[in-house]
Scaffold this motif. Structure first.
Motif, PDB file in Angstrom:
ATOM      1  N   MET A   1       3.445  -0.515  15.250  1.00 59.13           N
ATOM      2  CA  MET A   1       3.171   0.730  15.298  1.00 59.13           C
ATOM      3  C   MET A   1       3.992   1.983  14.257  1.00 59.13           C
ATOM      4  SD  MET A   1       2.260   1.380  19.318  1.00 59.13           S
ATOM      5  CE  MET A   1       2.362   3.108  19.414  1.00 59.13           C
ATOM      6  N   GLU A   2       5.389   1.379  14.393  1.00 59.30           N
ATOM      7  CA  GLU A   2       6.421   2.286  13.678  1.00 59.30           C
ATOM      8  C   GLU A   2       6.253   2.194  12.059  1.00 59.30           C
ATOM      9  OE1 GLU A   2       9.467   0.847  16.975  1.00 59.30           O
ATOM     10  OE2 GLU A   2      10.195   2.390  15.416  1.00 59.30           O
ATOM     11  N   LEU A   3       5.370   1.212  11.714  1.00 57.10           N
ATOM     12  CA  LEU A   3       5.173   1.096  10.279  1.00 57.10           C
ATOM     13  C   LEU A   3       3.902   1.956   9.701  1.00 57.10           C
ATOM     14  CD1 LEU A   3       5.152  -2.647   9.485  1.00 57.10           C
ATOM     15  CD2 LEU A   3       7.023  -1.063   9.016  1.00 57.10           C
ATOM     16  N   ALA A   4       3.112   2.400  10.685  1.00 55.88           N
ATOM     17  CA  ALA A   4       1.926   3.103  10.500  1.00 55.88           C
ATOM     18  C   ALA A   4       2.382   4.580   9.832  1.00 55.88           C
ATOM     19  CB  ALA A   4       1.111   3.391  11.758  1.00 55.88           C
ATOM     20  N   ASP A   5       1.475   4.867   8.923  1.00 56.34           N
ATOM     21  CA  ASP A   5       1.369   6.379   8.286  1.00 56.34           C
ATOM     22  C   ASP A   5       0.544   7.329   9.362  1.00 56.34           C
ATOM     23  OD1 ASP A   5       3.294   6.048   6.096  1.00 56.34           O
ATOM     24  OD2 ASP A   5       1.884   4.524   5.412  1.00 56.34           O
ATOM     25  N   ALA A   6      -0.560   6.580   9.704  1.00 55.32           N
ATOM     26  CA  ALA A   6      -1.301   7.401  10.745  1.00 55.32           C
ATOM     27  C   ALA A   6      -2.033   6.222  11.826  1.00 55.32           C
ATOM     28  CB  ALA A   6      -2.293   7.956   9.992  1.00 55.32           C
ATOM     29  N   LEU A   7      -2.078   6.761  12.903  1.00 52.94           N
ATOM     30  CA  LEU A   7      -3.142   6.172  13.835  1.00 52.94           C
ATOM     31  C   LEU A   7      -4.444   6.692  13.870  1.00 52.94           C
ATOM     32  CD1 LEU A   7      -0.321   4.767  14.738  1.00 52.94           C
ATOM     33  CD2 LEU A   7      -1.071   5.145  17.325  1.00 52.94           C
TER      34      LEU A   7
ATOM     35  N   VAL B   1       0.791  -1.154  -0.068  1.00 51.43           N
ATOM     36  CA  VAL B   1      -0.124   0.237  -0.005  1.00 51.43           C
ATOM     37  C   VAL B   1       0.788   1.270  -0.201  1.00 51.43           C
ATOM     38  CG1 VAL B   1      -1.874  -1.420   1.057  1.00 51.43           C
ATOM     39  CG2 VAL B   1      -0.274   0.031   2.410  1.00 51.43           C
ATOM     40  N   ASP B   2       0.104   2.532  -0.269  1.00 57.02           N
ATOM     41  CA  ASP B   2       0.704   3.651  -0.422  1.00 57.02           C
ATOM     42  C   ASP B   2       0.626   4.298   1.178  1.00 57.02           C
ATOM     43  OD1 ASP B   2       1.075   3.727  -3.058  1.00 57.02           O
ATOM     44  OD2 ASP B   2      -1.101   4.143  -3.129  1.00 57.02           O
ATOM     45  N   PHE B   3      -0.542   3.828   1.826  1.00 58.76           N
ATOM     46  CA  PHE B   3      -0.741   4.535   3.191  1.00 58.76           C
ATOM     47  C   PHE B   3      -1.239   3.476   4.032  1.00 58.76           C
ATOM     48  CE2 PHE B   3      -3.117   6.634   6.322  1.00 58.76           C
ATOM     49  CZ  PHE B   3      -2.538   8.041   6.475  1.00 58.76           C
ATOM     50  N   PHE B   4      -0.694   3.342   5.219  1.00 57.22           N
ATOM     51  CA  PHE B   4      -0.999   2.152   6.208  1.00 57.22           C
ATOM     52  C   PHE B   4      -1.564   2.764   7.455  1.00 57.22           C
ATOM     53  CE2 PHE B   4       0.844  -1.189   8.851  1.00 57.22           C
ATOM     54  CZ  PHE B   4      -0.056  -2.161   8.472  1.00 57.22           C
ATOM     55  N   LEU B   5      -2.883   2.549   7.660  1.00 56.76           N
ATOM     56  CA  LEU B   5      -3.635   3.107   8.675  1.00 56.76           C
ATOM     57  C   LEU B   5      -3.784   2.145   9.756  1.00 56.76           C
ATOM     58  CD1 LEU B   5      -5.411   5.313   9.936  1.00 56.76           C
ATOM     59  CD2 LEU B   5      -7.137   4.219   8.888  1.00 56.76           C
TER      60      LEU B   5
ATOM     61  N   TRP C   1      -9.923  10.718   5.561  1.00 58.78           N
ATOM     62  CA  TRP C   1      -9.704  10.759   4.104  1.00 58.78           C
ATOM     63  C   TRP C   1      -8.957  11.879   3.754  1.00 58.78           C
ATOM     64  CZ3 TRP C   1      -9.163   8.784   0.022  1.00 58.78           C
ATOM     65  CH2 TRP C   1      -9.454   9.107  -1.189  1.00 58.78           C
ATOM     66  N   GLN C   2      -9.390  13.002   4.435  1.00 52.96           N
ATOM     67  CA  GLN C   2      -8.495  14.225   4.157  1.00 52.96           C
ATOM     68  C   GLN C   2      -7.072  13.929   4.483  1.00 52.96           C
ATOM     69  OE1 GLN C   2      -9.625  17.467   3.278  1.00 52.96           O
ATOM     70  NE2 GLN C   2      -7.455  18.518   3.533  1.00 52.96           N
ATOM     71  N   LEU C   3      -6.762  13.347   5.647  1.00 52.56           N
ATOM     72  CA  LEU C   3      -5.338  12.953   5.809  1.00 52.56           C
ATOM     73  C   LEU C   3      -4.586  12.092   4.978  1.00 52.56           C
ATOM     74  CD1 LEU C   3      -3.693  13.208   8.657  1.00 52.56           C
ATOM     75  CD2 LEU C   3      -4.403  11.027   8.716  1.00 52.56           C
TER      76      LEU C   3
ATOM     77  N   PRO D   1       0.288  11.174  12.053  1.00 53.59           N
ATOM     78  CA  PRO D   1      -0.684  11.958  12.987  1.00 53.59           C
ATOM     79  C   PRO D   1      -1.659  10.791  13.708  1.00 53.59           C
ATOM     80  CG  PRO D   1      -1.526  12.147  10.747  1.00 53.59           C
ATOM     81  CD  PRO D   1      -0.377  11.210  10.653  1.00 53.59           C
ATOM     82  N   VAL D   2      -2.054  11.144  14.695  1.00 55.50           N
ATOM     83  CA  VAL D   2      -3.193  10.422  15.443  1.00 55.50           C
ATOM     84  C   VAL D   2      -4.602  10.964  15.519  1.00 55.50           C
ATOM     85  CG1 VAL D   2      -3.590   9.245  17.429  1.00 55.50           C
ATOM     86  CG2 VAL D   2      -1.296   9.578  17.137  1.00 55.50           C
ATOM     87  N   LEU D   3      -5.545  10.256  14.923  1.00 56.10           N
ATOM     88  CA  LEU D   3      -6.808  10.986  14.783  1.00 56.10           C
ATOM     89  C   LEU D   3      -7.835  10.064  15.816  1.00 56.10           C
ATOM     90  CD1 LEU D   3      -7.054  11.294  10.958  1.00 56.10           C
ATOM     91  CD2 LEU D   3      -6.594  12.865  12.748  1.00 56.10           C
ATOM     92  N   THR D   4      -8.964  10.772  15.946  1.00 55.47           N
ATOM     93  CA  THR D   4     -10.125   9.772  16.505  1.00 55.47           C
ATOM     94  C   THR D   4     -11.312   9.815  15.663  1.00 55.47           C
ATOM     95  OG1 THR D   4     -11.171  11.882  17.628  1.00 55.47           O
ATOM     96  CG2 THR D   4      -9.477  10.705  18.904  1.00 55.47           C
TER      97      THR D   4
END
Lengths: 332, 332
Positions: free
Chosen positions: B200-206, B177-181, B259-261, B243-246
């Motif tokens: 956790m260290e592979l993630a592009d966002a949490l 993938v291009d982005f790993f959530l 999605w914005q992210l 970044p980290v979102l909820t």
């Protein structure tokens, strides 16, 4: 003096007994020769190397195996110099193996620089040896594990395995040891550049180095921050929560604490069985890795295959050919 | 209706053109048949599968490839159900591939449970397909990448790849993938049990899920804590700080933000070249992995070899034999 023999390529082949007896008698010259033997890339050396390893097998496995990593500049050598003196002062016999991923490129070695670990290299209770990382395709080719076994049989009860922490060498070291120590500098930022992602979560402990003088408050702050961060990591599954310490090779501060911690870890994981489990799984992984290396060796030993492989990889990278088709072309 | 064809083992072999034309015409029935073809373990299917992939190659690569992982119970399916509706409502064509490491054991699949993604599975702009994980020795055998390419050629412009996040499947998805959530629950503790260290260290966002009702304050606290922790991680090397979102699948909160992210990440990595670089390196890794699978297949396809291997692994695990000797016995 040892170096002379290590580099002596045209050496005659001796009997397994020569090596086995010498190693078990804690003869360092023979140990060095045996390490050179197991590191040999010559197929003709392989049966002899196996016979020597088999002969000392019953005398291996009794050391504490400790891995130490960190980015360049974190002060690994200085840490090991001071930490090593702390260990030998308590009567331990210490072997330091430096896993050296640069040696395949430069032909040189980490320890080529004679100024490193000056005191430790003159310490009669310490033995320092670089462990070159070969360039086996499909993985890191090295004989660090075999070298470690030889050192154990030669009476060393603590093995420190150092790696400069670039590329894949950290995970290699992680697979070799009972305890994996990550050295860090205070302040999250530049010093993390070059550190591989994922490595923090492999560590059994973090030690913030250079916690002395003006740097003290920053080191304490870093300790607090990393400790909080580590609590958010997935558990290790061993009942051990990786702690964060501070230390200084300048003032010796924290060296006793690091040693205390490693002993606590050993006690806990020995009692709950995770130490034995980790070693068993490392053994099996080592078997699979060796099998892979041998199979790769058979395949990549074919004439011209590396050039064809490089060519195909370039075309794959450029999207000119799908990997499945490229594999088909390679395997014919 | 699709399922009927997917499971139809005795299907006749059709021409590459049948598949290629159908896929490029966005015919989902043909797409499903083509996926079944590339997933086939039959050697006789392989040339046809390659021909189909070659035929659609020029029409692949144009989607956003998004990986989603998290421990069981974090709410992956519910998240994808709601997030997927959010995407299709904006006119996107969405393919959801579920990498299913359980299917090799049970013969069942994640999506066997019909209650999962109820709305999305009836959404005409969405296509849901489990991707079984085979048990190729020395690695995870699967055809998820090939399936993704087929979906891209069939007009899907967003590919979501879900994994339950046990064993090695996360790293497999990361390579696709291009982005790993990474989806997480609020509160560090039990929910991290079972999550692989290093992930956790592979993630592009949490994204902290279930941020609704009474759980809101805890989710916000977790967001703050993880954000602080991620700042202590080594940089991604792409100029992107994860970044980290909820979010909440119950109230839809945060779905637009996620999605914005992802769009921001795409913009940044497209501009600085890291997206192309990541895909190129994934291509080369895929090539190496396929080569490895084929070589393993040749070796482990020998009669009786698996039993001998298991037997030797047990002896290695018990310390009865050194791995080098065991490999020698296996290779004869």
């Amino acid at each position: 003096m040892r170096g002379k023999f290590d580099c002596f390529n045209m050496r005659q082949r001796l009997s397994p007994d020569y090596y086995i007896t010498g190693i078990l008698a804690h003869d360092r010259l023979v140990l060095s020769q045996a390490i050179t033997l197991v590191e040999s890339q010559l197929a003709a050396d392989y049966p002899l190397a196996q016979a020597v390893l088999d002969g000392v097998l019953a005398h291996t496995g009794n050391s504490m195996r400790i891995g130490i990593t960190g980015v360049p500049g974190v002060g690994k050598s200085t840490f090991i110099e001071v930490f090593g003196q702390h260990l030998t002062a308590q009567g331990h016999q210490l072997a330091v193996l430096a896993l050296d991923p640069t040696s395949q490129r430069s032909g040189g070695s980490l320890l080529g620089d004679k100024t490193r670990m000056e005191n430790l290299s003159m310490n009669p209770s310490a033995y320092i040896r670089p462990s070159p990382v070969g360039n086996a395709l499909g993985g890191i080719g090295h004989r660090t594990r075999e070298t470690m076994l030889l050192c154990e049989a030669a009476g060393f009860d603590i093995i420190l395995i150092e790696t400069v922490g670039v590329g894949q060498s950290e995970t290699v070291v992680y697979e070799l040891v009972d305890f994996f120590l990550l050295l860090m500098l205070a302040g999250a930022g530049d010093e993390l550049q070059g550190m591989k992602r994922g490595i923090m979560e492999l560590a059994d402990a973090l030690a913030i180095t250079k916690a002395d003088g003006d740097n003290g408050p920053a080191a304490n702050r870093a300790q607090f921050e990393y400790q909080n961060a580590l609590h958010l990591f997935p558990p290790t599954g061993t009942g051990w929560q990786p702690p964060v310490l501070t230390c200084s090779a300048l003032t010796n501060a924290g060296m006793a604490d690091v040693w205390q911690l490693i002993q606590e870890h050993q006690k806990l994981t020995t009692q709950n069985g995770h130490r034995a489990q980790r070693r068993q799984s490392q053994q099996v992984n080592w078997f699979r890795e060796l099998l892979r290396q041998r199979l790769d060796g058979q395949f990549f030993g074919q004439p011209g295959i590396r050039n064809r492989m490089n060519d195909l990889e370039n075309r794959v990278r450029q999207g000119e050919i799908l990997p499945g088709k490229a594999v088909g072309e390679l395997l014919g």
